[in-house]
Design a protein around this motif. Structure first.
Motif, short mmCIF file in Angstrom:
data_model
loop_
_atom_site.label_atom_id
_atom_site.label_comp_id
_atom_site.label_asym_id
_atom_site.label_seq_id
_atom_site.Cartn_x
_atom_site.Cartn_y
_atom_site.Cartn_z
N ILE A 1 0.84 -1.20 0.00
CA ILE A 1 0.00 0.00 0.00
C ILE A 1 0.87 1.25 0.00
O ILE A 1 0.64 2.19 -0.77
N ALA A 2 1.88 1.27 0.86
CA ALA A 2 2.77 2.44 0.92
C ALA A 2 3.52 2.62 -0.40
O ALA A 2 3.63 3.74 -0.91
N ALA A 3 4.02 1.53 -0.96
CA ALA A 3 4.76 1.62 -2.23
C ALA A 3 3.84 2.05 -3.37
O ALA A 3 4.23 2.87 -4.21
N THR A 4 2.64 1.54 -3.40
CA THR A 4 1.69 1.91 -4.45
C THR A 4 1.30 3.38 -4.34
O THR A 4 1.16 4.07 -5.35
N HIS A 5 1.12 3.85 -3.13
CA HIS A 5 0.80 5.27 -2.95
C HIS A 5 1.92 6.15 -3.52
O HIS A 5 1.65 7.09 -4.27
N ILE A 6 3.14 5.82 -3.20
CA ILE A 6 4.27 6.63 -3.70
C ILE A 6 4.35 6.54 -5.23
O ILE A 6 4.56 7.55 -5.90
N ALA A 7 4.14 5.34 -5.78
CA ALA A 7 4.16 5.20 -7.24
C ALA A 7 3.01 6.00 -7.88
O ALA A 7 3.19 6.59 -8.96
N THR A 8 1.87 6.05 -7.22
CA THR A 8 0.73 6.82 -7.74
C THR A 8 1.07 8.31 -7.76
O THR A 8 0.80 9.01 -8.75
N ILE A 9 1.66 8.80 -6.70
CA ILE A 9 2.04 10.21 -6.63
C ILE A 9 3.13 10.50 -7.68
O ILE A 9 3.10 11.54 -8.35
N ARG A 10 4.06 9.57 -7.84
CA ARG A 10 5.11 9.73 -8.86
C ARG A 10 4.46 9.82 -10.25
O ARG A 10 4.81 10.69 -11.06
N ALA A 11 3.50 8.95 -10.53
CA ALA A 11 2.82 8.95 -11.82
C ALA A 11 2.03 10.24 -12.03
O ALA A 11 1.96 10.76 -13.15
N GLY B 1 0.88 12.12 -22.25
CA GLY B 1 -0.27 12.31 -21.36
C GLY B 1 -1.10 11.05 -21.24
O GLY B 1 -1.51 10.68 -20.14
N GLN B 2 -1.35 10.39 -22.36
CA GLN B 2 -2.15 9.16 -22.32
C GLN B 2 -1.42 8.05 -21.57
O GLN B 2 -2.03 7.32 -20.78
N THR B 3 -0.14 7.91 -21.83
CA THR B 3 0.64 6.88 -21.15
C THR B 3 0.64 7.10 -19.64
O THR B 3 0.38 6.17 -18.87
N HIS B 4 0.92 8.32 -19.23
CA HIS B 4 0.98 8.62 -17.79
C HIS B 4 -0.40 8.58 -17.16
O HIS B 4 -0.54 8.16 -16.00
N SER B 5 -1.43 8.96 -17.89
CA SER B 5 -2.79 8.90 -17.38
C SER B 5 -3.20 7.45 -17.14
O SER B 5 -3.81 7.12 -16.11
N THR B 6 -2.85 6.57 -18.05
CA THR B 6 -3.16 5.14 -17.91
C THR B 6 -2.43 4.56 -16.70
O THR B 6 -3.03 3.83 -15.89
N ALA B 7 -1.15 4.88 -16.55
CA ALA B 7 -0.38 4.39 -15.41
C ALA B 7 -0.98 4.90 -14.11
O ALA B 7 -1.15 4.13 -13.15
N TYR B 8 -1.31 6.18 -14.07
CA TYR B 8 -1.89 6.77 -12.87
C TYR B 8 -3.21 6.07 -12.51
O TYR B 8 -3.42 5.70 -11.35
N ALA B 9 -4.08 5.88 -13.49
CA ALA B 9 -5.38 5.25 -13.23
C ALA B 9 -5.21 3.82 -12.72
O ALA B 9 -5.90 3.40 -11.77
#
Length: 171
Positions: free
Chosen positions: A101-111, A124-132
């Motif tokens: 959970i902690a690692a995913t949160h940081i990866a989400t903020i990074r994305a 934008g599309q690539t990063h939007s997909t990763a973020y979602a």
């Protein structure tokens, strides 16, 4: 300017975790426990070897700039440990989920940072997909933790029911 503000807050804080981390992935992390069993307390275990292994799992997904003394405003190491401590894992499954959970949160903020700095539609599309995907993964992990803690039971509490003459209440 932003890093200086974060740095001053960090320096003014006490050490509530009882853990100080210095160094970097390139030079190696130095861990200083300022309180006995601090690492075990963060991970909710009495097994020191397991706590050290879980600390290593926390450090692996961090980028070089997120795990170094050279950029205190970007350093996510203590943040990850404080999130895990606050989740208060109670068994091995909860400990592993808390790290994820902690690692995913940081990866989400990074994305989200990558998304905000996208310079063209493809980026934008690539990063939007990763973020979602990361945001959905985070939600699924939190739900998995909730289900694990409750044994999958859902509880409904009825606070107030009024039934007129001849009526029926179905709950």
């Amino acid at each position: 300017m932003k890093d200086q503000a974060v740095e001053s807050v960090t320096k003014a804080k006490s050490d509530p975790l009882g853990i100080k981390i210095s160094g970097s992935a390139a030079t190696g992390h130095d861990i200083e426990l300022t309180r006995e069993n601090a690492l075990c307390q963060v991970f909710g275990t009495s097994d020191e070897r397991q706590a050290v292994a879980l600390l290593g799992h926390c450090l692996k997904p961090l980028s070089a700039s997120e795990s170094t003394d050279k950029k205190p405003g970007n350093d996510e190491r203590i943040f990850m440990l404080s999130v895990i401590r606050d989740l208060a894992p109670r068994d091995p499954v909860e400990r592993m989920l808390a790290v994820q959970i902690a690692a995913t949160h940081i990866a989400t903020i990074r994305a989200s940072g990558w998304l905000s700095r996208s310079e063209n539609l493809a980026q934008g599309q690539t990063h939007s997909t990763a973020y979602a995907k990361l945001a959905r993964t985070f939600t699924a992990q939190v739900e998995a933790l909730r289900k694990h803690r409750t044994g999958g039971e859902q509880r409904v509490t009825v606070q107030h029911v009024t039934v007129s003459d001849g009526g029926q209440a179905i709950v």
